[in-house]
Every structure is written in structure tokens, then in C-alpha cells.
Scaffold this motif. Sequence first.
Motif, short mmCIF file in Angstrom:
data_model
loop_
_atom_site.label_atom_id
_atom_site.label_comp_id
_atom_site.label_asym_id
_atom_site.label_seq_id
_atom_site.Cartn_x
_atom_site.Cartn_y
_atom_site.Cartn_z
N VAL A 184 -3.28 -7.07 1.93
CA VAL A 184 -2.93 -6.40 1.33
C VAL A 184 -3.64 -6.32 -0.43
CG1 VAL A 184 -0.60 -5.59 -1.10
CG2 VAL A 184 -0.32 -6.61 1.51
N ALA A 243 -0.91 -9.99 4.37
CA ALA A 243 -0.08 -9.85 3.90
C ALA A 243 1.47 -10.36 4.44
CB ALA A 243 0.43 -8.13 5.35
N THR A 265 -5.72 -2.15 5.45
CA THR A 265 -5.70 -2.80 3.71
C THR A 265 -4.44 -2.02 4.00
OG1 THR A 265 -7.42 -3.71 3.82
CG2 THR A 265 -6.48 -3.55 1.91
N VAL A 322 4.26 -1.12 1.63
CA VAL A 322 3.13 -1.99 2.85
C VAL A 322 2.66 -2.00 3.98
CG1 VAL A 322 2.02 -3.09 -0.14
CG2 VAL A 322 2.89 -4.33 1.97
#
Length: 227
Positions: free
Chosen positions: A99, A167, A3, A94
Motif C-alpha cells: 500500500v 499491507a 499495489t 485496499v
Amino acid sequence: MTTSVIIPAAGSGVRLGENRPKAFVDVGGASILARTVASILAVDDLELDRIVVVVPAEMIGPVREELAGVGCEVVVVAGGAERSDSVRAGLQHVTGEFVLVHDAARPFTPVPVFRRVVAALRAGNPVVVPGLPVVDTLKRVDAQDRVDETVDRAVLRAIQTPQGFHADALVAAYAPDSDGPGTATDDAGLAERAGLPVLVVDGDPDAFKITTPWDLRLARDFAKGRA
Ligand code: C5P
């Protein structure tokens, strides 16, 4: 399943009335942002890849310094004029399958809230947000503040953060061809517009957002209780 967490912290904090951006206001000896980062690091089963902190451009250097050595990878980038611009900037950095987008301004979010969001992501839900039942009576008004109708609050939820995304769902929500945030005031709102299902799990009153001077007084009292 690892994450990343995006922390939008680039707001000016005009409504707070302090003479600095909101995330850098002191609450009981630590900045709001530092407390929020600590609250994320307290979630020991997050499988945390990295934290992406989005700040006003002039704060990049000081924040890098302040958060160096917190115990996980921290990327600090400049935000934009609107919250959605800041999240979009963070999204470029990211990694991992999930996320979380978590307001810097919610420094007391309890660990179980993060866990409920991530558990629902792991169970296969692409977008998960914490929410609370609404306790006040809600009325829709016209431009003259005359009541049009009383709204059924039983079907409403007040939505908090962390908002969790597979994501690819967050990327779809922020796709370049999407026509701006419109009336969406959160990231899940953009995902809804992209046609993604959004699940609400239980939030927590302690995850309140510091917006007004009243909230700041509450936060400072709260910090005393937690010190
Ligand atoms: O303004 P509001 O309290 O709704 O902001 C929620 C979060 O979004 C805050 O943590 C704030 O710092 C952040 N934000 C941002 N960039 C903006 C506006 C708000 O990162 N342009």
C-alpha cells in the motif's frame, strides 16, 4: 506483488485560503487531485491494483464522475477530521501486498520517487518513505521563542510521500488499540510507534506539498512548465 494507493484528499485547505477543499483547487487547468492521480498512473511498473481516494463526503459523487474511466479501478470514500482518520477510512478498501499512502497535495511527484519506494518494498522493507536532507539551520526554541539549542541537521530528513507499506505493516500501524496519532504527523510515524523499522529513500524537491498560497503559486508556475 500488486499495489494499492490511498490518496488522502479530504483536507479543508484552510492554510491555502482558497474557497474550496485543497485537492479541488485548479492548477493550470486540472485539479490538484486529478494531477496527482495522473502522476500515479504514469508509473507503468507499479502493478497497480486500485486507487482509493479519500475526499470530503460532499465530493464523493463529483470525484467518482471525474475519475471514471481513468484506466484503473478507483474507489472513492469519505474522509475524517484528521488526516489519520482519512487514511484509516481508505485502509478499509485496499487490496494487494503493498500500500502506498500519497498526499493528494503533492501533484508533481516524479515517477522515480514512486519507483524507489516500491523497489525498497519489493526488497523486503516493511515501511519505506522518501526524504530529503534539510538545508536550513534548525533550532529548538522554548515557549518564548528563545533558542534552547541548534539541532544537528546532518541526521535529519524532511519526509515526503508516497509512503510505502507492506499491507500488514500499515494495518498494524493503524491497529484499533493504538492510542491515536499523538505527535505522529505521517503514517510512517504510526508504524514507528508500532515498532516497525522505517527506511528512508531519496525523495525529490518536485514532490513538494501544496500547503500555503506561496506553494500554490509555485505549483501554477510549475504546471506551465509541464503543460
Ligand atoms: O494538511 P496537509 O497538507 O498536511 O494534508 C496532507 C494531505 O492529507 C492532503 O492531501 C489532505 O487533503 C489530506 N487530508 C485528509 N484528511 C484530513 C486532513 C488532510 O485527507 N482530515
